[in-house]
Motif scaffolding. Structure first.
Motif, PDB file in Angstrom:
ATOM      1  N   SER A 194      41.012  33.242  42.647  1.00  0.00           N
ATOM      2  CA  SER A 194      40.409  32.932  41.481  1.00  0.00           C
ATOM      3  C   SER A 194      41.228  33.336  40.244  1.00  0.00           C
ATOM      4  O   SER A 194      41.503  32.894  39.219  1.00  0.00           O
ATOM      5  CB  SER A 194      39.055  33.611  41.401  1.00  0.00           C
ATOM      6  N   ILE A 195      41.651  34.760  40.406  1.00  0.00           N
ATOM      7  CA  ILE A 195      42.707  35.332  39.326  1.00  0.00           C
ATOM      8  C   ILE A 195      43.900  34.649  39.114  1.00  0.00           C
ATOM      9  O   ILE A 195      44.381  34.217  38.090  1.00  0.00           O
ATOM     10  CB  ILE A 195      42.938  36.890  39.631  1.00  0.00           C
ATOM     11  N   ILE A 196      44.370  34.259  40.224  1.00  0.00           N
ATOM     12  CA  ILE A 196      45.766  33.543  40.208  1.00  0.00           C
ATOM     13  C   ILE A 196      45.519  32.115  39.374  1.00  0.00           C
ATOM     14  O   ILE A 196      46.156  31.846  38.373  1.00  0.00           O
ATOM     15  CB  ILE A 196      46.371  33.060  41.716  1.00  0.00           C
ATOM     16  N   SER A 197      44.228  31.585  39.850  1.00  0.00           N
ATOM     17  CA  SER A 197      44.214  30.215  39.290  1.00  0.00           C
ATOM     18  C   SER A 197      43.583  30.197  37.686  1.00  0.00           C
ATOM     19  O   SER A 197      43.941  29.350  36.830  1.00  0.00           O
ATOM     20  CB  SER A 197      43.231  29.546  39.971  1.00  0.00           C
ATOM     21  N   THR A 198      43.168  31.389  37.452  1.00  0.00           N
ATOM     22  CA  THR A 198      42.447  31.526  36.009  1.00  0.00           C
ATOM     23  C   THR A 198      43.657  31.858  35.039  1.00  0.00           C
ATOM     24  O   THR A 198      43.699  31.319  33.811  1.00  0.00           O
ATOM     25  CB  THR A 198      41.489  32.578  36.067  1.00  0.00           C
TER      26      THR A 198
END
Length: 434
Positions: free
Chosen positions: A115-119
């Motif tokens: 989720s951090i990578i995509s955000t």
């Protein structure tokens, strides 16, 4: 949160010395109302673009664990110099050597990591992190950019793991709170996500921890960030957050004061659940656009920094006089409600720089000021010369050293003696092992 008015007034004998700051009772529900995950849905349209990522128990355990082990899947920033003595380790699952390698910690929380990578990608590759209440401002010294701007997950993990402010969110969020009936209510916890939320006190509400990733604001003008104090749903006082003197601010005081009070009355005054709170705003272009951005909401508690005020001053300050509203057309074609005691905004020029606003007032000639007190750093104030003192410098030292320094020379001598004893013991153990 309803607050009894008696909690906010001085003792009947005003000459009697105060034995404590006259704060109202601090409750867990008030702390939770100031959590980003609670207030952000209410004021999303007035805040900079942000995304919230629910944090799992394994990720919270990673934040609490000693040492800094960063995942191998996302390399650190190229300019980050990591050596064997830094205490920072990059895990590796593909090494061919026989040396013991640190396991990849992100394997325990793959959903959070993904989720951090995509955000980060969604927010144009540059974000500023924080947890429910605090941002890791005290840890920017360890970042390659010396700021909170992050471009990779490892940049975020490094800041979070190095911050005392983040540790306070995790371990001391409810310090000083009293129990109340409202504290039995679970706020914004859906059944599907309850297992991701952690209760720090079985008698009180759970804390649904979130990682907040805000889109980095390009060319942030820190001189136009302000802290605002609200008591009994009235804007009591305002001050700048950047404690440096800026020569252009005095000429902007009337328009800033009007914009901030308009924003408070239209957006926050009757919608935030508590009567007393502190909020931070950013007004990037006060003359051109007049847009006010809500940056944060903080508890009405001693843990919140009063900056140019003191809490005793704020708590004992008389209520501001009622606001007399008149219509005034600005230079950029908008009609704004403004204070009758203000100078005509069209007469404001940069030459007003030397006109002292009294440190906390924009009125002149003995006029009675209406509305909140507005305080900025003046040219001759001691706060204007703090640029040689790094902000949050105390957080760059181990807590044991800071505590010893607080006891003076005797405390430092005692600390050094204990340190020598520990070092000598380690040398003896290493010699025996050899």
């Amino acid at each position: 949160m309803p607050v009894a008015e008696a909690d906010l007034v001085l003792p009947p004998n005003s000459e009697a010395p105060l034995t404590r700051l006259p704060f109202p009772h601090l409750t867990k529900s008030h702390i939770l109302h100031c959590s980003f995950h609670f207030w952000h849905p209410l004021y999303r349209s007035t805040t900079p673009k942000a995304r919230l990522i629910p944090l799992s128990l394994p990720f919270l355990a990673y934040l609490r664990a000693d040492g800094i082990v960063l995942p191998s899947s996302t390399p650190p920033s190229p300019s980050l110099d990591i050596d064997d003595d830094s205490g920072i380790f990059i895990s590796s699952s593909t090494s061919d050597t026989d040396d013991e390698e640190s396991p990849d910690p992100s394997l325990d929380w793959p959903e959070v990591h993904a989720s951090i990578i995509s955000t980060i990608a969604e927010l144009d590759g540059s974000v500023v992190p924080k947890l429910n209440w605090s941002a890791p401002k005290d840890a920017t010294w360890i970042a390659a950019t010396n700021s909170m701007e992050c471009r990779t997950p490892n940049d975020i993990y490094l800041l979070l793991k190095s911050s005392d402010f983040i540790t306070h969110d995790l371990e001391h969020a409810f310090d000083g709170c009293l129990e109340s009936a409202e504290d039995t209510i679970q706020l914004h916890s859906s059944p599907s996500s309850l297992e991701q939320h952690e209760s720090t006190n079985s008698r009180g509400p759970s804390i649904p921890y979130y990682l907040v990733l805000r889109k980095a604001i390009p060319a942030l003008i820190t001189s136009l960030e302000f802290r605002c104090f609200v008591r009994r749903r009235r804007l009591l006082c305002v001050c700048q957050r950047d404690l440096n003197h800026y020569a252009f601010l005095p000429s902007l005081l009337p328009i800033l004061k009007s914009l901030i009070q308009d924003f408070f009355e239209q957006k926050l005054q009757h919608t935030f659940p508590d009567e007393n709170f502190v909020f931070d705003v950013y007004v990037p272009q006060p003359k051109e656009k007049g847009r006010v951005w809500l940056i944060d909401i903080n508890p009405w508690a001693q843990r919140t920094d009063p900056l140019l005020f003191s809490w005793l001053e704020i708590l004992t300050m008389p209520d501001p006089s009622p606001r007399t509203q008149t219509q005034e057309k600005t230079d950029y074609g908008m009609v704004r409600l403004s204070l009758s005691a203000q100078k005509n905004i069209s007469s404001i020029t940069e030459s007003d720089e030397d006109t002292e606003p009294g440190g906390s007032s924009d009125s002149e000639g003995g006029d009675v000021e209406e509305g909140p007190e507005f305080r900025i750093v003046k040219r001759d104030d001691p706060e204007a010369y703090t640029f040689n003192t790094p902000q949050f410098s105390a957080h760059k030292l181990p807590k044991d050293v800071v505590d010893a320094g607080a006891d003076g020379e005797a405390g430092l001598r005692e600390f050094m003696g204990r340190w020598r004893d520990i070092a000598s013991e380690q040398e003896r153990e290493e010699a025996e092992d050899d």
